[in-house]
Design a protein around this motif. Structure first.
Motif, mmCIF file in Angstrom:
data_model
loop_
_atom_site.group_PDB
_atom_site.id
_atom_site.type_symbol
_atom_site.label_atom_id
_atom_site.label_comp_id
_atom_site.label_asym_id
_atom_site.label_seq_id
_atom_site.Cartn_x
_atom_site.Cartn_y
_atom_site.Cartn_z
ATOM 1 N N ALA A 227 0.825 -1.205 0.000
ATOM 2 C CA ALA A 227 0.000 0.000 0.000
ATOM 3 C C ALA A 227 0.862 1.259 0.000
ATOM 4 N N ARG A 228 1.987 1.200 0.688
ATOM 5 C CA ARG A 228 2.880 2.353 0.734
ATOM 6 C C ARG A 228 4.265 1.930 0.279
ATOM 7 N N GLU A 229 4.807 2.632 -0.677
ATOM 8 C CA GLU A 229 6.133 2.331 -1.194
ATOM 9 C C GLU A 229 7.019 3.562 -1.013
ATOM 10 N N LEU B 136 15.189 2.469 -5.514
ATOM 11 C CA LEU B 136 15.535 3.192 -6.739
ATOM 12 C C LEU B 136 14.583 2.813 -7.875
ATOM 13 N N ARG B 137 14.184 1.560 -7.920
ATOM 14 C CA ARG B 137 13.207 1.114 -8.927
ATOM 15 C C ARG B 137 11.846 1.756 -8.658
ATOM 16 N N HIS B 138 11.464 1.817 -7.378
ATOM 17 C CA HIS B 138 10.198 2.466 -7.026
ATOM 18 C C HIS B 138 10.243 3.962 -7.333
ATOM 19 N N THR B 139 11.410 4.559 -7.160
ATOM 20 C CA THR B 139 11.560 5.986 -7.457
ATOM 21 C C THR B 139 11.345 6.240 -8.945
ATOM 22 N N PHE B 140 11.925 5.391 -9.774
ATOM 23 C CA PHE B 140 11.748 5.475 -11.227
ATOM 24 C C PHE B 140 10.261 5.437 -11.584
ATOM 25 N N ALA B 141 9.555 4.437 -11.070
ATOM 26 C CA ALA B 141 8.137 4.267 -11.403
ATOM 27 C C ALA B 141 7.270 5.362 -10.789
ATOM 28 N N SER B 142 7.589 5.755 -9.560
ATOM 29 C CA SER B 142 6.777 6.755 -8.862
ATOM 30 C C SER B 142 6.822 8.106 -9.569
ATOM 31 N N GLU C 207 16.010 14.356 -2.668
ATOM 32 C CA GLU C 207 16.761 13.202 -2.156
ATOM 33 C C GLU C 207 17.599 12.556 -3.259
ATOM 34 N N VAL C 208 17.066 12.527 -4.474
ATOM 35 C CA VAL C 208 17.835 11.996 -5.601
ATOM 36 C C VAL C 208 19.108 12.817 -5.796
ATOM 37 N N ASN C 209 18.976 14.135 -5.723
ATOM 38 C CA ASN C 209 20.145 15.006 -5.880
ATOM 39 C C ASN C 209 21.160 14.786 -4.763
ATOM 40 N N VAL C 210 20.658 14.570 -3.545
ATOM 41 C CA VAL C 210 21.547 14.296 -2.407
ATOM 42 C C VAL C 210 22.318 13.002 -2.645
ATOM 43 N N LEU C 211 21.621 11.983 -3.131
ATOM 44 C CA LEU C 211 22.255 10.695 -3.399
ATOM 45 C C LEU C 211 23.320 10.825 -4.486
ATOM 46 N N ILE C 212 22.978 11.479 -5.576
ATOM 47 C CA ILE C 212 23.925 11.633 -6.685
ATOM 48 C C ILE C 212 25.152 12.428 -6.253
ATOM 49 N N GLU C 213 24.939 13.445 -5.448
ATOM 50 C CA GLU C 213 26.058 14.251 -4.947
ATOM 51 C C GLU C 213 26.996 13.401 -4.085
ATOM 52 N N ALA D 90 19.781 2.762 -12.497
ATOM 53 C CA ALA D 90 18.619 2.324 -11.720
ATOM 54 C C ALA D 90 17.500 3.356 -11.762
ATOM 55 N N LEU D 91 17.867 4.633 -11.660
ATOM 56 C CA LEU D 91 16.866 5.700 -11.613
ATOM 57 C C LEU D 91 16.257 6.006 -12.981
ATOM 58 N N THR D 92 16.968 5.706 -14.060
ATOM 59 C CA THR D 92 16.461 6.062 -15.392
ATOM 60 C C THR D 92 15.946 4.866 -16.192
ATOM 61 N N THR D 93 16.150 3.651 -15.672
ATOM 62 C CA THR D 93 15.615 2.465 -16.355
ATOM 63 C C THR D 93 14.727 1.626 -15.444
ATOM 64 N N GLY D 94 14.865 1.796 -14.127
ATOM 65 C CA GLY D 94 14.104 0.969 -13.195
ATOM 66 C C GLY D 94 14.641 -0.442 -13.078
ATOM 67 N N ALA D 95 15.817 -0.695 -13.641
ATOM 68 C CA ALA D 95 16.382 -2.048 -13.621
ATOM 69 C C ALA D 95 16.789 -2.450 -12.207
ATOM 70 N N ARG D 96 16.661 -3.727 -11.917
ATOM 71 C CA ARG D 96 17.066 -4.260 -10.621
ATOM 72 C C ARG D 96 18.584 -4.408 -10.566
ATOM 73 N N VAL D 97 19.106 -4.557 -9.350
ATOM 74 C CA VAL D 97 20.556 -4.617 -9.163
ATOM 75 C C VAL D 97 21.176 -5.777 -9.937
ATOM 76 N N GLY D 98 20.526 -6.944 -9.946
ATOM 77 C CA GLY D 98 21.069 -8.092 -10.662
ATOM 78 C C GLY D 98 21.158 -7.848 -12.153
ATOM 79 N N ALA D 99 20.160 -7.147 -12.698
ATOM 80 C CA ALA D 99 20.143 -6.853 -14.134
ATOM 81 C C ALA D 99 21.246 -5.867 -14.505
#
Length: 363
Positions: A181-183, A313-319, A190-196, A211-220
């Motif tokens: 229900a909540r993701e 990061l995948r949820h961030t992409f989709a959200s 926060e994305v800018n903080v992480l990238i910095e 991860a942020l621009t494709t939504g791909a999982r870590v294994g992929a």
């Protein structure tokens, strides 16, 4: 404390231990009439009087037929059967029956084997499994962690079928609560903080941008090679390990594209783009990124629902796609979700309340 004979079952004895646990043992006569004792196990391991009695019956029946009880044979040979031994046999057996277990085997090899694979399967405790569960929960969503423990449970069940162990210890490990229900997702700030925070570590920087621009999982992302990137058409073929297929993602971030082109020019076709040394790339990325996320966002956060993990990061992409008004079916395609219900969790973030659609009716 001395052994106490069972009042209900012949040849079964129990011994109360100092920690209030109870150990069960049996006695029986071998083919030469010699009395033998065998320790069956403890109550804390799930052993009961009736189980001990059934084990004794198994022994006596074998002896009556002129055979040696298998448990005694194993004890004499002092064989150590590792979890990996049992897992390999289990997956080979499934393959013989034409079961598609490639994804299950990969999940076991990726998540379970490094931690427990070389341990004697009989020595693996509930605490060992809980430790693995906690470790995985630090980097993966609860549903994924439950799937990993479920894969381990399947291996233990195979060991039970082969009479290697009596009890599946995962049965005493409580599943993590899954709440879709909540993701948790990262805001643009926060994305800018992480990238910095990771901009000076090229490997981490590339991983986060992918991860942020494709939504791909870590294994992929760990498996991404030069062969998977079409720079001319700005397309990336991403491996969906859950469905064992590749789907299309798009390359649009200029700095990301430039860095990938430089790396690709120095790589052979099948060498992972982010590989920098002989270390396990998947584990390397997971550990590195998890530490950064914990430092930046998880200080003092105990509720798993509010923690930032790699899957965030995948949820961030989709959200943010949903927040920007991207149709839900497009988001489904970009995430390669097979079930639209998996994508509908993001619908609540859409800015379109339906007002504009109603106004366009023109009645």
């Amino acid at each position: 404390m001395a052994r106490v004979k069972s009042k209900k079952y012949t040849g079964v004895y129990q011994n109360k231990l100092l920690n209030d646990d109870i150990s069960y043992s049996i006695n029986y006569k071998d083919g030469e009439g010699k009395k033998n004792w065998f320790s069956v196990g403890k109550k804390s391991e799930g052993i009961t009087e009736i189980y001990a009695y059934n084990k004794r019956s198994e022994f006596t029946n074998k002896i009556r037929l002129g055979e040696e009880p298998p448990a005694i044979t194993r004890k004499k040979k002092k064989l150590i059967i590792t979890l990996d031994n049992v897992a390999n046999e289990s997956y080979e057996l499934k393959a013989l029956h034409n079961k598609n277990n490639k994804l299950s085997k990969r999940k076991y090899e990726m998540h379970v084997s490094p931690a427990l694979g070389q341990k004697d399967i009989k020595s693996i405790t509930v605490e060992d499994i809980q430790k693995l569960q906690i470790q995985k929960a630090n980097g993966f969503a609860p549903k994924t962690v439950n799937t990993i423990i479920g894969e381990l449970s399947t291996v233990f069940n195979h060991a039970i079928d082969k009479d290697i162990i009596a009890i599946n210890p995962t049965s005493k490990v409580k599943k993590l609560k899954v709440e879709n229900a909540r993701e948790r997702y990262l805001s643009k700030i926060e994305v800018n903080v992480l990238i910095e925070a990771i901009k000076d570590d090229e490997q981490a920087y590339l991983f986060v941008l992918l991860a942020l621009t494709t939504g791909a999982r870590v294994g992929a992302i760990a498996k991404l090679t030069k062969r998977d990137i079409d720079f001319e058409n700005k397309i990336i073929k991403v491996l969906d390990e859950k469905n064992d297929e590749k789907y299309t993602a798009f390359l649009y971030e200029n700095k990301l594209e430039q860095l990938l082109m430089i790396r690709a020019s120095k790589r052979k076709l099948d060498i992972p783009i982010l590989q920098e040394n002989q270390a396990n790339l998947y584990e390397q990325l997971k550990d590195k990124i998890s530490k950064v996320l914990n430092t930046l966002f998880n200080d003092g956060i105990t509720n798993p629902k509010h923690r930032v993990v790699i899957h965030t990061l995948r949820h961030t992409f989709a959200s943010h796609l949903a927040i920007n008004g991207t149709p839900i079916f497009i988001i489904q395609k970009l995430l390669n979700h097979k079930d639209i219900n998996m994508t509908l969790r993001y619908a609540k973030l859409s800015p379109d309340s339906g007002r504009e659609s109603i106004e366009r009716l023109g009645f």
